[in-house]
Scaffold this motif. Structure first.
Motif, PDB file in Angstrom:
ATOM      1  N   GLN A  65       1.142  -1.562   0.063  1.00  0.00           N
ATOM      2  CA  GLN A  65       0.360  -0.484   0.118  1.00  0.00           C
ATOM      3  C   GLN A  65       1.031   0.836  -0.068  1.00  0.00           C
ATOM      4  N   GLY A  66       0.670   2.119  -0.756  1.00  0.00           N
ATOM      5  CA  GLY A  66       1.353   4.035  -0.822  1.00  0.00           C
ATOM      6  C   GLY A  66       2.736   3.103  -1.088  1.00  0.00           C
ATOM      7  N   GLY A  67       2.948   2.519  -1.593  1.00  0.00           N
ATOM      8  CA  GLY A  67       3.963   2.433  -1.466  1.00  0.00           C
ATOM      9  C   GLY A  67       5.204   1.687  -0.703  1.00  0.00           C
ATOM     10  N   GLY A  68       4.430   1.596   0.334  1.00  0.00           N
ATOM     11  CA  GLY A  68       5.244   0.301   1.184  1.00  0.00           C
ATOM     12  C   GLY A  68       4.983  -1.161   0.893  1.00  0.00           C
ATOM     13  N   VAL A  69       5.534  -1.699   1.683  1.00  0.00           N
ATOM     14  CA  VAL A  69       5.671  -3.896   0.952  1.00  0.00           C
ATOM     15  C   VAL A  69       4.946  -4.035   3.069  1.00  0.00           C
ATOM     16  N   THR A  70       4.633  -4.709   2.758  1.00  0.00           N
ATOM     17  CA  THR A  70       4.686  -6.124   4.341  1.00  0.00           C
ATOM     18  C   THR A  70       4.731  -7.144   4.350  1.00  0.00           C
ATOM     19  N   PHE A  71       5.537  -7.747   4.568  1.00  0.00           N
ATOM     20  CA  PHE A  71       6.489  -9.162   4.353  1.00  0.00           C
ATOM     21  C   PHE A  71       7.286 -10.193   5.445  1.00  0.00           C
ATOM     22  N   VAL A  72       6.589 -11.385   4.921  1.00  0.00           N
ATOM     23  CA  VAL A  72       7.586 -12.315   5.936  1.00  0.00           C
ATOM     24  C   VAL A  72       8.693 -13.380   5.610  1.00  0.00           C
ATOM     25  N   LEU A  73       9.588 -13.404   6.453  1.00  0.00           N
ATOM     26  CA  LEU A  73      10.713 -14.342   5.267  1.00  0.00           C
ATOM     27  C   LEU A  73      10.522 -15.802   6.399  1.00  0.00           C
TER      28      LEU A  73
ATOM     29  N   ALA B 122      12.945   4.297   1.602  1.00  0.00           N
ATOM     30  CA  ALA B 122      12.180   3.466   2.524  1.00  0.00           C
ATOM     31  C   ALA B 122      12.759   3.382   3.818  1.00  0.00           C
ATOM     32  N   THR B 123      12.357   3.246   4.719  1.00  0.00           N
ATOM     33  CA  THR B 123      12.856   2.599   6.011  1.00  0.00           C
ATOM     34  C   THR B 123      12.529   1.129   6.562  1.00  0.00           C
TER      35      THR B 123
ATOM     36  N   SER C 152      21.012 -19.719  14.006  1.00  0.00           N
ATOM     37  CA  SER C 152      20.468 -20.694  14.625  1.00  0.00           C
ATOM     38  C   SER C 152      20.450 -22.422  14.055  1.00  0.00           C
ATOM     39  N   ASP C 153      20.044 -22.888  15.534  1.00  0.00           N
ATOM     40  CA  ASP C 153      19.815 -24.717  15.042  1.00  0.00           C
ATOM     41  C   ASP C 153      18.307 -24.405  14.082  1.00  0.00           C
ATOM     42  N   ALA C 154      17.626 -23.470  14.553  1.00  0.00           N
ATOM     43  CA  ALA C 154      15.939 -23.284  14.399  1.00  0.00           C
ATOM     44  C   ALA C 154      15.515 -22.454  13.064  1.00  0.00           C
ATOM     45  N   GLU C 155      14.209 -22.814  12.964  1.00  0.00           N
ATOM     46  CA  GLU C 155      13.554 -21.605  12.067  1.00  0.00           C
ATOM     47  C   GLU C 155      13.264 -20.450  12.013  1.00  0.00           C
ATOM     48  N   VAL C 156      13.610 -19.587  11.526  1.00  0.00           N
ATOM     49  CA  VAL C 156      13.253 -18.173  11.894  1.00  0.00           C
ATOM     50  C   VAL C 156      12.154 -17.595  11.019  1.00  0.00           C
ATOM     51  N   ARG C 157      11.534 -16.693  11.661  1.00  0.00           N
ATOM     52  CA  ARG C 157      10.831 -16.379  10.746  1.00  0.00           C
ATOM     53  C   ARG C 157      10.708 -14.844  10.979  1.00  0.00           C
ATOM     54  N   LEU C 158      10.423 -13.516  10.068  1.00  0.00           N
ATOM     55  CA  LEU C 158      10.520 -12.175  10.255  1.00  0.00           C
ATOM     56  C   LEU C 158       9.938 -11.766   9.573  1.00  0.00           C
ATOM     57  N   PHE C 159       9.021 -10.606  10.447  1.00  0.00           N
ATOM     58  CA  PHE C 159       7.553  -9.673  10.001  1.00  0.00           C
ATOM     59  C   PHE C 159       8.853  -8.430   9.363  1.00  0.00           C
ATOM     60  N   VAL C 160       8.027  -7.597   8.202  1.00  0.00           N
ATOM     61  CA  VAL C 160       9.491  -7.305   7.557  1.00  0.00           C
ATOM     62  C   VAL C 160       8.626  -6.229   6.597  1.00  0.00           C
ATOM     63  N   VAL C 161       8.444  -4.797   7.724  1.00  0.00           N
ATOM     64  CA  VAL C 161       7.524  -3.477   7.187  1.00  0.00           C
ATOM     65  C   VAL C 161       8.612  -2.654   6.220  1.00  0.00           C
ATOM     66  N   LEU C 162       8.151  -2.555   4.859  1.00  0.00           N
ATOM     67  CA  LEU C 162       9.068  -1.313   4.089  1.00  0.00           C
ATOM     68  C   LEU C 162       7.823  -0.121   3.657  1.00  0.00           C
TER      69      LEU C 162
END
Length: 114
Positions: free
Chosen positions: A26-34, A50-51, A92-102
């Motif tokens: 939206q509005g030139g920004g993006v939200t995603f999960v890695l 961007a930030t 790490s030895d585990a799965e990682v999930r990152l929530f990202v907002v640009l």
């Protein structure tokens, strides 16, 4: 306009490389999960104009900001300008999930920072 979704619905890991699931744009920004399996990494990159705000949802690893390494873990939040050289490595030895907002920086304020 409103939307709702569960991060569980977009949870996806791949043995080949990290995965990215876009949640909204939206509005030139993006939200995603890695999603990262142990050893996977996001190479050094920037997002000029961007930030970046990142929340560690699950797991942990090493974030690199302008060459400086720092450990991050679940519930840590990282914020930086798009001109910051950014990278992440699941050390790490585990799965990682990152929530990202640009978020796009408005032209007027971006021009003042130059």
């Amino acid at each position: 306009m409103m939307s709702m979704m569960s991060l569980q619905d977009v949870k996806a890991f791949s043995k080949e490389r990290f995965t990215k699931r876009i949640l909204s744009q939206q509005g030139g920004g993006v939200t995603f999960v890695l999603h990262f399996l142990p050893g996977q990494e996001l190479p050094v990159h920037m997002h000029p104009g961007a930030t970046l705000t990142l929340l560690v949802v699950e797991g942990g690893g090493t974030v690199i900001l302008d060459g400086i390494k720092q450990r991050i873990q679940a519930e840590d939040v990282v914020s930086c300008s798009g001109e910051t050289a950014f990278a992440f490595h699941n050390t790490s030895d585990a799965e990682v999930r990152l929530f990202v907002v640009l978020s796009k920086v408005p032209e007027a304020s971006y021009a003042k920072d130059i």
